[in-house]
Each structure stands twice: as structure tokens, then as C-alpha cells.
Design an enzyme around this catalytic site. Structure first.
Site, mmCIF file in Angstrom:
data_model
loop_
_atom_site.group_PDB
_atom_site.id
_atom_site.type_symbol
_atom_site.label_atom_id
_atom_site.label_comp_id
_atom_site.label_asym_id
_atom_site.label_seq_id
_atom_site.Cartn_x
_atom_site.Cartn_y
_atom_site.Cartn_z
ATOM 1 N N HIS A 47 0.817 -1.214 0.000
ATOM 2 C CA HIS A 47 0.000 0.000 0.000
ATOM 3 C C HIS A 47 0.855 1.270 0.000
ATOM 4 O O HIS A 47 1.685 1.467 0.897
ATOM 5 C CB HIS A 47 -0.886 -0.028 1.250
ATOM 6 C CG HIS A 47 -1.800 1.130 1.376
ATOM 7 N ND1 HIS A 47 -1.800 1.958 2.471
ATOM 8 C CD2 HIS A 47 -2.764 1.610 0.544
ATOM 9 C CE1 HIS A 47 -2.731 2.881 2.334
ATOM 10 N NE2 HIS A 47 -3.326 2.692 1.170
ATOM 11 N N ARG A 48 0.647 2.101 -1.009
ATOM 12 C CA ARG A 48 1.443 3.327 -1.216
ATOM 13 C C ARG A 48 2.934 2.986 -1.300
ATOM 14 O O ARG A 48 3.786 3.760 -0.852
ATOM 15 C CB ARG A 48 1.189 4.364 -0.120
ATOM 16 C CG ARG A 48 -0.288 4.666 0.102
ATOM 17 C CD ARG A 48 -0.512 5.748 1.156
ATOM 18 N NE ARG A 48 -1.912 5.795 1.584
ATOM 19 C CZ ARG A 48 -2.397 6.575 2.524
ATOM 20 N NH1 ARG A 48 -1.592 7.419 3.150
ATOM 21 N NH2 ARG A 48 -3.677 6.547 2.866
ATOM 22 N N GLU A 74 0.732 -0.631 -4.742
ATOM 23 C CA GLU A 74 -0.368 0.313 -4.954
ATOM 24 C C GLU A 74 0.179 1.719 -4.809
ATOM 25 O O GLU A 74 0.921 2.025 -3.854
ATOM 26 C CB GLU A 74 -1.474 0.075 -3.910
ATOM 27 C CG GLU A 74 -2.750 0.871 -4.156
ATOM 28 C CD GLU A 74 -2.906 2.146 -3.349
ATOM 29 O OE1 GLU A 74 -3.947 2.784 -3.485
ATOM 30 O OE2 GLU A 74 -1.977 2.522 -2.591
ATOM 31 N N ASP A 76 -0.828 6.148 -5.672
ATOM 32 C CA ASP A 76 -1.885 7.123 -5.966
ATOM 33 C C ASP A 76 -1.356 8.129 -6.984
ATOM 34 O O ASP A 76 -0.211 8.591 -6.869
ATOM 35 C CB ASP A 76 -2.282 7.864 -4.685
ATOM 36 C CG ASP A 76 -2.725 6.900 -3.590
ATOM 37 O OD1 ASP A 76 -3.809 6.316 -3.732
ATOM 38 O OD2 ASP A 76 -1.970 6.731 -2.608
ATOM 39 N N HIS A 89 -0.630 10.933 -2.457
ATOM 40 C CA HIS A 89 -1.913 10.520 -1.884
ATOM 41 C C HIS A 89 -2.834 11.695 -1.592
ATOM 42 O O HIS A 89 -3.953 11.769 -2.109
ATOM 43 C CB HIS A 89 -1.700 9.706 -0.608
ATOM 44 C CG HIS A 89 -2.992 9.291 0.024
ATOM 45 N ND1 HIS A 89 -3.669 10.089 0.939
ATOM 46 C CD2 HIS A 89 -3.755 8.195 -0.153
ATOM 47 C CE1 HIS A 89 -4.787 9.485 1.293
ATOM 48 N NE2 HIS A 89 -4.877 8.342 0.661
ATOM 49 N N GLU A 157 -4.130 3.906 -8.168
ATOM 50 C CA GLU A 157 -5.371 4.562 -7.758
ATOM 51 C C GLU A 157 -5.420 5.977 -8.308
ATOM 52 O O GLU A 157 -4.527 6.801 -8.048
ATOM 53 C CB GLU A 157 -5.505 4.611 -6.231
ATOM 54 C CG GLU A 157 -6.802 5.322 -5.847
ATOM 55 C CD GLU A 157 -7.038 5.470 -4.361
ATOM 56 O OE1 GLU A 157 -6.325 4.819 -3.565
ATOM 57 O OE2 GLU A 157 -7.937 6.252 -3.996
ATOM 58 N N LYS A 159 -6.592 9.309 -7.797
ATOM 59 C CA LYS A 159 -7.037 9.985 -6.574
ATOM 60 C C LYS A 159 -7.799 11.274 -6.914
ATOM 61 O O LYS A 159 -7.293 12.120 -7.646
ATOM 62 C CB LYS A 159 -5.801 10.285 -5.714
ATOM 63 C CG LYS A 159 -6.095 10.833 -4.342
ATOM 64 C CD LYS A 159 -6.963 9.901 -3.520
ATOM 65 C CE LYS A 159 -6.199 8.776 -2.840
ATOM 66 N NZ LYS A 159 -7.123 7.866 -2.095
ATOM 67 N N ASP A 283 0.363 -1.963 4.294
ATOM 68 C CA ASP A 283 1.597 -1.178 4.427
ATOM 69 C C ASP A 283 2.797 -2.089 4.670
ATOM 70 O O ASP A 283 3.940 -1.640 4.558
ATOM 71 C CB ASP A 283 1.477 -0.209 5.615
ATOM 72 C CG ASP A 283 0.370 0.816 5.445
ATOM 73 O OD1 ASP A 283 -0.086 1.031 4.304
ATOM 74 O OD2 ASP A 283 -0.041 1.404 6.472
HETATM 75 O O1 G3P Z 1 -5.788 0.710 -2.261
HETATM 76 C C1 G3P Z 1 -6.804 1.197 -1.463
HETATM 77 C C2 G3P Z 1 -6.412 2.337 -0.609
HETATM 78 O O2 G3P Z 1 -5.226 2.897 -1.054
HETATM 79 C C3 G3P Z 1 -7.476 3.342 -0.562
HETATM 80 O O3 G3P Z 1 -7.271 4.254 0.450
HETATM 81 O O4 G3P Z 1 -6.732 6.492 1.245
HETATM 82 O O5 G3P Z 1 -4.977 4.777 1.184
HETATM 83 O O6 G3P Z 1 -5.796 5.756 -0.924
HETATM 84 P P1 G3P Z 1 -6.158 5.369 0.488
HETATM 85 CA CA CA Z 2 -4.526 4.575 -2.488
#
Ligand code: G3P
Ligand code: CA
Length: 317
Positions: A47-48, A74, A76, A89, A157, A159, A283
Site C-alpha cells: 500500500h502506497r 499500490e 496514488d 496521496h 489509484e 485519486k 503497508d
Molecule cells: O488501495 C486502497 C487504498 O489505497 C485506498 O485508500 O486512502 O490509502 O488511498 P487510500
Molecule cells: Ca490509495
């Protein structure tokens, strides 16, 4: 013989592929239904980037994910004032950069109000740890290049696309300059690139521009709407606290996958796997990989067992 890193790319492509189609007029339970043998590995998604270990959405975070054998990252994406796609993000630069020191008086520090040249002057690492001082905000192209060198997949993603009209076309043009990312495999494996957003209209626009690329709907699609979205979407990606096994089964029955976020605690990972999800967005990709292996008896992101790649991939562990 396939090179080991080449295998990883194939595996990631497979990891992003959808489950086998399930017809509603059969008594056969859906593949990957809770309590049934899985037909595909559970995918670990960093994540990120590996944001538990390095500043989110940076090249350092990609490296941190790769160092922990992450299958997919993942990130953004947003757009600068001069139309460049950058990895970030928040819709403002304030939390994860030193923009307030470098550009005092430019509040509210929206990404869309700064050029790429200005964003280049920012430090996106020190807020996390001084060891990352000077870490830049990367462009989408730079992230692709780093991921490509690392043979890692990308779940991108979009955003807040309402702030960036036409960003789906900008992304598709960037991806057109990187055709390896959107190409299907020789055996029909889908690309190792997927797109998701909380804005489902944006996801549909992106799908129409890149129909061969898997697309995911972030959030919880009401059960009575899943069939409608299944006509073009590939994933439904909800918060792990918002779903149960029946919901995951309903998504699978419609032929879509479920990647759930943001799952950082091992107990929550185990619970999500028990619900039948296809991927854990975390994460801590190394923790996710360990729990996936423990719970499923198969390495995270590993290829389906009928591929030779599955055997070769054991070298990664
Ligand atoms: O991959 C899903 C997740 O990233 C969505 O929430 O706020 O971390 O972008 P956020
Ligand atoms: Ca995200």
C-alpha cells in the site's frame, strides 16, 4: 528456461488476472469461496509502496516493497498545474512534503496549483524519517521505470479525479508509451497493471480507454448493483472492515475479484483471507506474504499451479 525475474513478471500478471468465470446456473460453488480450495494465490499488494518502511508513494517506498518481495505495489496518482502525472496521496502537498517551508504563503498547497518544476524542489522523505531526506515526489513515468526494473506489478489509484478532468486520458497516454505494462501475456494472462478509484465514473472512463487493463471499484458496491458493474469492472476493493464472506462470495459469483485495504494487523489479514479475498493491500507486504503463506499453504502472488513458473518461483523464497 525462463529467467527468474522474468518469471516474477509473469506471476504478477497472473496475480492481477481475474478468477475463472462462474456461471450462475450451476450448482458448482464459486472458486475461492470460503472453505474451498483456492484456484489462485492470494496477492500481496504494498500500500502506497512499502509505506510501513519508507515514505509513502516514493521510489524509496517502491524499493522497500521490492526488498520484501512484494508482488504488486499500490500507488496514488494526481496531476500538476502543468499537466504532469505525479505520485501523491493527499490532494495537498502539506502532509508529506516540506512545501510550507519551501513555498510559504501558497496555501492550501494543492497539488493542482504547483508545477512539476516546483514539486521537484520538495522533500517528500524527511517527514517520515530524516534518513529519507531529499526523497523526491516521483512522476508516474518514474514510478513505472522503477517498478519495471524491479519486476513488480502496479495497482494505480486515480485519486480525486474530479479535480483533474481528463486525467484518465493522460494516464492512458502514459501507458501507451509503456506498452509492456498493458500487454496481455502469451497465454492470455492479463497485464501486470490495474487501475482503481473511489470515483466509479472515472474507473469506467479509464476502462473504456484501456479495455484490456483490469479495473477496480474502491469501496463497497451494493450487492444489487454488482452484476451491473460486472459488465466492465474486474475488481471490487473495499475496506476490510466493511465486508463479510457472503459479500466476497457475491462478488466472486459475478466474476470479479476482491482486493481489500488497508490490512496491517496479522489477525485482520487472517480474517480477510478467511472471507475469501483475492488480495491484501497492506503497508507491510512482508507481513502479508507471511500470513498468506501460513493461512493458505501457498506463497503470496504465486502462479497457478499448472504453470511451470510456479516451480521456478520457489527460488524467490
Ligand atoms: O488501495 C486502497 C487504498 O489505497 C485506498 O485508500 O486512502 O490509502 O488511498 P487510500
Ligand atoms: Ca490509495
Amino acid at each position: 528456461m525462463l529467467h527468474r525475474l522474468g518469471v516474477a513478471a509473469v506471476l504478477t500478471a497472473l496475480a492481477l488476472a481475474g478468477p475463472a468465470p462462474v456461471t450462475a446456473d450451476t450448482d458448482t460453488p464459486a472458486p475461492d469461496a470460503p472453505g474451498r480450495p483456492r484456484t489462485a494465490p492470494v496477492v500481496d499488494v504494498a500500500h502506497r509502496g512499502g509505506s510501513g518502511y519508507a515514505p509513502e508513494n516514493t521510489l524509496a517506498a517502491i524499493d522497500a516493497a521490492h526488498a520484501r518481495n512484494a508482488s504488486v505495489v499500490e500507488l496514488d496518482v494526481q496531476r500538476t498545474e502543468d499537466g504532469e502525472l505525479v505520485i501523491m496521496h493527499d490532494t495537498t502537498l502539506a502532509r508529506t512534503t516540506d512545501v510550507e517551508q519551501v513555498f510559504p504563503g501558497r496555501a492550501p498547497y494543492d497539488v493542482a496549483d504547483f508545477t512539476l518544476a516546483e514539486i521537484r524542489r520538495l522533500d517528500a522523505g524527511s517527514w517520515f524519517d530524516t534518513a529519507y531526506a531529499g526523497e523526491p515526489v516521483p512522476t508516474l513515468q518514474e514510478a513505472l521505470d522503477r517498478l519495471d526494473r524491479r519486476e513488480v506489478g502496479l495497482l494505480l489509484e486515480v485519486k480525486s479525479p474530479v479535480l483533474y478532468p481528463g486525467i484518465e486520458a493522460d494516464i492512458s497516454q502514459t501507458m501507451a508509451r509503456n506498452p509492456d505494462w498493458t500487454a496481455s501475456g502469451a497465454r492470455g494472462e492479463r497485464p501486470r497493471f490495474a487501475v482503481q478509484s473511489f470515483d466509479w465514473e472515472s474507473v469506467e472512463r479509464s476502462h473504456r480507454l484501456m479495455p484490456d487493463v483490469p479495473h477496480g471499484l474502491l469501496g463497497v458496491v451494493p450487492e444489487d448493483r454488482i452484476a451491473d458493474y460486472a459488465e466492465w469492472a474486474d475488481q471490487i476493493n473495499p475496506n476490510h472492515t466493511r465486508i463479510d464472506a457472503d459479500y466476497v462470495r457475491a462478488v466472486h459469483d459475478a466474476g470479479l475479484e476482491v482486493y481489500t485495504y488497508t490490512v496491517n494487523e496479522p489477525d485482520d489479514m487472517r480474517a480477510a483471507i478467511a472471507k475469501g479475498v483475492d488480495g491484501l493491500i497492506s503497508d507491510f507486504p512482508d507481513v502479508a506474504r507471511r500470513v498468506i503463506a501460513e493461512e493458505t499453504g501457498a506463497a503470496a502472488g504465486q502462479a497457478r499451479p499448472w504453470t511451470a513458473a510456479a516451480v521456478l518461483d520457489l527460488a524467490r523464497y
